[in-house]
Scaffold this motif. Sequence first.
Motif: not given
Length: 501
Positions: A69-92
Motif C-alpha cells: 500500500s501507498l497509504l501507510q498509516g500516518i507515515r506521510a505526515q511523519q515524513i513531512r514533519a521532518r522533510h520537504s514536500l519534495a522529499t515526501l513526494g520522492a518517497y511516495v
Amino acid sequence: MTSLWLTDAQVPARLRLTPGSRFDTVVIGAGLTGLVTALLLAENGVQVAVVEGRRVGAGTTGATTGKISLLQGIRAQQIRARHSLATLGAYVEANRAGQQWLLRFCAEQGVAVQHAPAYTYAQSEAENATVRAEYDATRQAGLPTELLTEFDAPFPAHHAVRLADQAQLDPMALLAALAARVESHAAPIYESTRVRGVRRGRDGALVLDTEHGELGAGTVVLATGTPILDRGGFFARLEAQRSYLAAFRVGEPLPRDMYLSAGTPTRSLRYAPTPDGEVLLVGGNGHGVGRARAPRAKAADLVAWTRTWFPTAELLHEWSAQDYSPIDELPYVGPLLPGQDSILLATGYAKWGLTNGVAAALALAGRRTGKPPRWSDAMASWRPGELKALPAAAMANTAVAQHLTGGWLRAAVHSGEHIPAEGCGVVERHGLRPTATCTVDGITSRVSAICPHLYGILTWNDAERSWDCPLHGSRFAADGALLEGPATHDLTPLPAPPAAR
C-alpha cells in the motif's frame, strides 16, 4: 509463534555454502530486498549469489501482514514533519515504483494478489485530527486519497483516509517465486550460512567470513533488516520494533478492505485467503524489542480485542515480526560508509517493507549498474538532511544507554540458582557473570545474558520464549542460538543448574 505464511509455505530447502567461491556481488539476506536485488543484478549480467543465515523468508518478510500500500498509516505526515514536500513526494514515488514492480512480477509469475482499498482510520474522536493531517499530507504528495467523516466498520472507527486499488498477498508465495527466478539465472542461494564479518583480502577484494568458510566478493549488499556490520553506526540510527499478528477463523462477514489505525494501540486488519477458507488477520501492539515487561500480555490483548468485535473469532495462528524505524523517518539505502560503494545496505522501512524493500532493491541495483532511479537520493544512506534528526537520535540513544546501565545494575543485584518454571526466564548473577536461565519444553538452559553485539543485558520474551536485547534488537532462542539483529554470534552456553541436569 509461527506465521500463517510459513505454516504451509512451498519453499524448498537449499544447500549451505561450499567455501572458496567468488562472485561479482554477494547479497546477504534472502528476504524481499535481498532476492529482488539479486534478481535485478542477475538480469543485468552481474554474477551474484545470495547468502542467508537461516531459510528464505525466515526474517521480517515471512512475518509481514502482506500489505502492498501507498497509504501507510500516518507515515506521510511523519515524513513531512521532518522533510520537504519534495522529499515526501520522492518517497511516495519510490514506493509507487516498488509497488508497480512487485505487482508486475506477481502477474508474470502467477502469484495471487488481492486488490482492495486501504484505510487509515481513527479509533476515537481524538484521532480525527491525525487522520485529517494524513489526508492533507498524502494529497500534497500526489496520492488520490479521500477523507471520510463516517464509514461502516465492525469495530470502533470515526474519520478515515481511503486510498483505492491497493493490494495484499501471501509474502512466502512471493519469496518462493523470487527465489526460483534468481536461481533460473544461475545465481545460487545459500541457506543456513551465517555471515560473521566482511574484510578486505590480500588482493583488495572483499572476503565474507561465514560459519562454513570464506566467500569472495567484489561488492557486498547487506539486506539483513538491520546491518550486521557496525561500520557506519546504523544500529544507532534505527529503533528495533516488535509487533504481533494473529489469524482467526470467524463466522461474521470478513472486512474486505485493509485497515490501519491512526493512533495507539495499533490495530491492523485484512482478510487472507487460505486453502481452508478466508481468515481474518489482526496485528498491532508494537513495542521496542526487549523493552516490554510482558510481551505475552500484548499478544493476548490483541486476541481479546478481536474477540470483542468478532465474537466468533477462533484463533488459528499467532506470530510476531521485527521492523526497524529510522530516526529521521526515511529508509537508508546506499553505501555503508560515505563514498565507498563496495558495501551497500538497505534498512529502516518502518513496517512498510513490501514497497520500500522493492524500492530499495531498485535503488541498489541501479547504483550497481550505473542507472540509479531519480528518486533514490531521498532514501540515501548518507544525506545532509539527517542533521535535523540529531535530537531524535539523541533521545533514542539515551534510551539505549539507560537500558544498558539498568540491565547491568539489575543483573548485579539479583543472584542465585533459580530454576524458572516452564515458559519462563530469569537473568541472575553467578559470580561476576550475568546469566540467562530459562525452561522451555521441559528443558532448562543457561547461557550468557550478555548480548555479543554491544554487551547489553538480555530480557526474557515470554511470548516467543526468546532472549531479546533492549539496545539494538538482537534476539536469541532459548538455547542461545542467534535469531536476528545486528549480532552475528550465538550466546555463550553455560553449565545448566545442578537440579536441572
